[in-house]
Design a protein around this motif. Structure first.
Motif, PDB file in Angstrom:
ATOM      1  N   ILE A 161       0.813  -1.219   0.000  1.00  0.00           N
ATOM      2  CA  ILE A 161       0.000   0.000   0.000  1.00  0.00           C
ATOM      3  C   ILE A 161       0.841   1.261   0.000  1.00  0.00           C
ATOM      4  CG2 ILE A 161      -1.865  -1.169   1.241  1.00  0.00           C
ATOM      5  CD1 ILE A 161      -1.040   0.080   3.763  1.00  0.00           C
ATOM      6  N   ARG A 162       2.143   1.092   0.032  1.00  0.00           N
ATOM      7  CA  ARG A 162       3.015   2.259   0.074  1.00  0.00           C
ATOM      8  C   ARG A 162       2.728   3.194  -1.105  1.00  0.00           C
ATOM      9  NH1 ARG A 162       8.767   0.453  -0.469  1.00  0.00           N
ATOM     10  NH2 ARG A 162       8.404  -0.394   1.594  1.00  0.00           N
ATOM     11  N   GLY A 163       2.504   4.448  -0.798  1.00  0.00           N
ATOM     12  CA  GLY A 163       2.299   5.435  -1.852  1.00  0.00           C
ATOM     13  C   GLY A 163       0.946   5.370  -2.524  1.00  0.00           C
ATOM     14  N   ARG A 164       0.040   4.570  -1.992  1.00  0.00           N
ATOM     15  CA  ARG A 164      -1.263   4.472  -2.644  1.00  0.00           C
ATOM     16  C   ARG A 164      -2.331   5.129  -1.772  1.00  0.00           C
ATOM     17  NH1 ARG A 164      -1.517  -1.586  -5.113  1.00  0.00           N
ATOM     18  NH2 ARG A 164      -3.436  -0.767  -5.988  1.00  0.00           N
ATOM     19  N   GLY A 165      -3.044   6.042  -2.394  1.00  0.00           N
ATOM     20  CA  GLY A 165      -4.000   6.855  -1.656  1.00  0.00           C
ATOM     21  C   GLY A 165      -5.418   6.334  -1.671  1.00  0.00           C
ATOM     22  N   ALA A 166      -5.652   5.255  -2.395  1.00  0.00           N
ATOM     23  CA  ALA A 166      -6.997   4.688  -2.409  1.00  0.00           C
ATOM     24  C   ALA A 166      -7.354   4.201  -1.005  1.00  0.00           C
ATOM     25  CB  ALA A 166      -7.064   3.536  -3.406  1.00  0.00           C
ATOM     26  N   LEU A 171      -8.174  -1.087  -1.716  1.00  0.00           N
ATOM     27  CA  LEU A 171      -6.894  -1.769  -1.933  1.00  0.00           C
ATOM     28  C   LEU A 171      -6.994  -3.261  -1.614  1.00  0.00           C
ATOM     29  CD1 LEU A 171      -4.476   0.977  -0.582  1.00  0.00           C
ATOM     30  CD2 LEU A 171      -4.800   0.271  -2.950  1.00  0.00           C
ATOM     31  N   ASP A 176      -4.287  -7.089  -6.017  1.00  0.00           N
ATOM     32  CA  ASP A 176      -2.900  -7.116  -6.482  1.00  0.00           C
ATOM     33  C   ASP A 176      -1.918  -7.123  -5.307  1.00  0.00           C
ATOM     34  OD1 ASP A 176      -3.549  -4.557  -5.731  1.00  0.00           O
ATOM     35  OD2 ASP A 176      -2.613  -3.582  -7.446  1.00  0.00           O
ATOM     36  N   GLY A 201      -4.878   4.161   2.116  1.00  0.00           N
ATOM     37  CA  GLY A 201      -3.904   3.100   2.338  1.00  0.00           C
ATOM     38  C   GLY A 201      -2.609   3.580   2.963  1.00  0.00           C
ATOM     39  N   HIS A 202      -2.050   4.656   2.422  1.00  0.00           N
ATOM     40  CA  HIS A 202      -0.724   5.072   2.883  1.00  0.00           C
ATOM     41  C   HIS A 202      -0.731   5.656   4.299  1.00  0.00           C
ATOM     42  CE1 HIS A 202      -2.252   8.758   0.765  1.00  0.00           C
ATOM     43  NE2 HIS A 202      -1.908   9.255   1.912  1.00  0.00           N
TER      44      HIS A 202
END
Length: 284
Positions: A161-166, A171, A176, A201-202
């Motif tokens: 989830i690093r760097g993912r703003g969803a 997520l 994935d 997520g992040h």
DNA sequence: AGCTGGTCCTGATGGC
DNA sequence: TGCCATCAGGACCAGC
């Protein structure tokens, strides 16, 4: 409870697929597939027109699972079977007449395996041996780790989830990072981990990632255990009955009191056009 | 009639 | 500006 079992019967997530695999494997593994009957090839993708010819009189070696796909291994290739949102597989007597929505049969000497899928979101694909390992198939190559793989952990989740703003719920559903969590178990897992579904997520640190990884595993394991008690339903059943009686903590319980905290009332929210249930009081 | 869901695809968005 | 990763929304269906 009765209301929920109606929902679950039409929603194959990982536990439903795994229980299906366990239920049908003893009846198909090591047997010769005599022929296939494809009554309706128009599924999510067309069933290959030559599939029946390719696999007639071939021994079916193993029935595996990867994510929500069932992998039927033959010596010269692998069939990828997905149940979509409404698919089910049953082992039936060879003479059992098909009904509407019974799209595909795998006929063995003493019985047959039958795919019923009213909404036709499922699929039956073919991956020939010469195309390489089946895990390289386009449908499988991008999948995340199996939830019961020992490598799946809070650290794995945090990397994913690093760097993912969803939202963390989106997520989990994306598949994935880790496979097998559908809409129902996403809500259930987040409740178990006491994490609010719309958390980006992040924003999740290591502590909450650890809790969530464990919650995902435990939620899916509980569901598989619950489904295992109904294995007999896969044999000589017309498939008309629901086979999962999962006791959900939040899913489908809008307006009901939270089971964990005093005072919380389960709320329903639409996330990415999908129903999400959570306790606003103990999920932060 | 409108809502439901798993997944792929498309087109839009945002970061570097 | 261009490229890439990411993301939201649409499409596919039948049953209730």
């Amino acid at each position: 409870m009765p209301r929920l079992s109606i929902f679950l019967r039409f929603m194959p997530e990982l536990p439903e697929v795994e229980v299906t695999r366990q239920g049908i494997a003893p009846h198909i593994e090591g047997r010769v597939l005599r022929h296939m009957v494809i009554r309706e090839p128009r599924l999510r993708w067309p069933v290959p027109g030559d599939l029946a010819d390719l696999c007639a009189n071939q021994p079916l070696r193993r029935a595996e699972r990867r994510g929500k796909y069932l992998l039927l291994h033959f010596d010269h290739g692998v069939q990828l079977v997905h149940l979509g949102m409404s698919g089910s597989l049953r082992v039936l007597p060879t003479e059992q007449a098909p009904t509407v929505h019974d799209h595909v049969d795998w006929v063995f000497d003493a019985h047959l395996l039958r795919l019923r899928d009213p909404r036709r979101f499922g699929s039956v694909l073919w991956h020939p041996h010469e195309a390489g390992p089946v895990l390289g198939h386009p449908r499988l190559a991008g999948l995340g780790i199996e939830p019961f793989d020992p490598q799946f952990s809070g650290a794995w989740l945090q990397r994913g989830i690093r760097g993912r703003g969803a939202t963390i719920k989106a997520l989990l559903l994306a598949g994935d990072i880790v496979v097998g969590v559908g809409n129902i178990y996403a809500s259930e897992s987040l409740f178990r981990a006491r994490i609010h579904p719309s958390t980006p997520g992040h924003r999740l640190g290591r502590t909450r990632c650890d809790r969530l990884a464990e919650a995902v595993r435990a939620t899916l394991a509980d569901a598989i255990a619950a489904g295992g008690s109904s294995l007999r339903d896969f044999v000589h059943s017309d498939g008309g009955t629901g086979y999962f009686q999962l006791d959900s903590a939040v899913y489908g319980r809008e307006g009901e009191p939270c089971r964990r905290c005093a005072g919380g009332i389960i709320r329903k929210q639409i996330h990415n056009q999908r129903a999400t249930y959570y306790c606003p009081s103990c999920q932060k």
